[in-house]
Design an enzyme around this catalytic site. Structure first.
Site, mmCIF file in Angstrom:
data_model
loop_
_atom_site.group_PDB
_atom_site.id
_atom_site.type_symbol
_atom_site.label_atom_id
_atom_site.label_comp_id
_atom_site.label_asym_id
_atom_site.label_seq_id
_atom_site.Cartn_x
_atom_site.Cartn_y
_atom_site.Cartn_z
ATOM 1 N NE ARG A 173 -12.549 0.408 0.315
ATOM 2 C CZ ARG A 173 -13.681 1.102 0.199
ATOM 3 N NH1 ARG A 173 -14.694 0.623 -0.510
ATOM 4 N NH2 ARG A 173 -13.818 2.272 0.770
ATOM 5 C CB SER A 224 -7.987 3.412 4.404
ATOM 6 O OG SER A 224 -8.580 4.679 4.538
ATOM 7 C CD GLU A 294 -8.931 -0.457 1.911
ATOM 8 O OE1 GLU A 294 -8.711 0.493 1.130
ATOM 9 O OE2 GLU A 294 -9.747 -0.375 2.852
#
Length: 299
Positions: A173, A224, A294
């Site tokens: 990520r 998420s 995230e």
């Protein structure tokens, strides 16, 4: 006067814009206030014009795609949001796919499937655009953008310079675009492989079924919410800490998938961030692991 001048220039260049634009409707979270100005360029040249105008006027700007991994702050945001969603060109050239930043991953995956190219099945259900996906090295079900991106075109917001990138500093990520916020991904070239079309279609269907079964797709969210901690999964940690169903205002830890914070209705940015802190504190207290957000928070 500065804003009026910018609007005049946008009209001259045929660039669509809106003032006092509701960001709530732009985000998959369906949360956020209004921004002073929203711009919708439909070409790379017009995007460059937008950023040059905003830079010269010293107006803080964000280049955004489908905002599927974004949480906007509440209230009025004194920023300009530049959306790339009208920059959605996709071209298949042999085993390569050249696409603009605003092209959706679903559309790219579909184009790959039609051309008998495998490798983008993982992205078929990710509600993101190419630019945002490259920015965060988006991935799912064992695949990620770093597996397929061979080149991207970076625009330096400060200088207006365009440059091709073949080294992206990809990590989990993460990419060079996250490290250097002056750079904006305006397009990318993907390298895929020829594969059996029937198998590609079957894999896409299989992943879609898994998403419907395991993810709370019926509620607005940003996917998420937390990054995967090394050697474990955020959803598992949140679940074992008994946090499923925990809520603050309209924000709730999904009872279907603990890795999702969902908008049950009327959630605010403040609700989500308070719930985030509750989850992080509880998980840290019980496991010693500090979860990391995230999603990107703007404003």
């Amino acid at each position: 006067m500065v804003l009026e001048s910018i609007l005049e220039e946008l009209q001259k260049h045929g660039i669509e814009y809106k003032t006092d634009y509701s960001l709530k409707n732009a985000s998959t979270f369906r949360i956020g206030g209004e921004c002073s100005l929203a711009l919708f360029p439909d070409s790379r040249l017009k995007l460059i014009v937008c950023l040059a105008l905003l830079r010269d006027a010293d107006i803080k700007s964000y280049v955004l795609g489908k905002c599927s991994n974004t949480l906007f702050a509440d209230g009025h945001l004194d920023i300009a949001a530049v959306f790339t969603t009208k920059m959605d060109a996709i071209k298949v050239d042999g085993t390569h796919i050249v696409c603009d930043a605003g092209a959706s991953l679903a559309a790219v995956s579909n184009a790959a499937c039609k051309a008998g190219l495998g490798g983008m099945e993982f992205a078929s259900g990710i509600p993101a655009s190419v630019g945002g996906a490259v920015f965060m090295n988006a991935g799912a079900y064992g695949g990620q953008m770093s597996d397929v991106v061979v080149e991207s075109i970076a625009l330096n917001k400060r200088s207006g310079q365009l440059m091709p990138l073949t080294r992206h500093g990809f990590g989990y990520r993460h990419s060079v675009y996250m490290k250097n916020k002056e750079l904006v991904c305006i397009g990318a070239t993907l390298k895929l492989e020829y594969a059996d079309k029937a198998q590609i279609i079957e894999r896409i269907k299989e992943l879609a079924a898994q998403r419907r079964e395991k993810q709370p797709l019926e509620y607005p969210s940003a996917g998420s919410y937390f990054k995967r901690p090394e050697g474990d999964f955020a959803a598992r940690l949140i679940d074992v800490c008994g946090l499923k169903g925990t809520s603050v205002g309209g924000a709730e830890v999904s009872q279907k998938h603990a890795g999702f914070i969902i908008n049950k209705g009327g959630a605010t940015c403040a609700d989500v961030l308070r719930l985030e802190e509750i989850v992080k504190d509880r998980v840290y207290e019980q496991t010693g692991i500090m979860l990391e957000r995230e999603i990107e928070v703007i404003g």
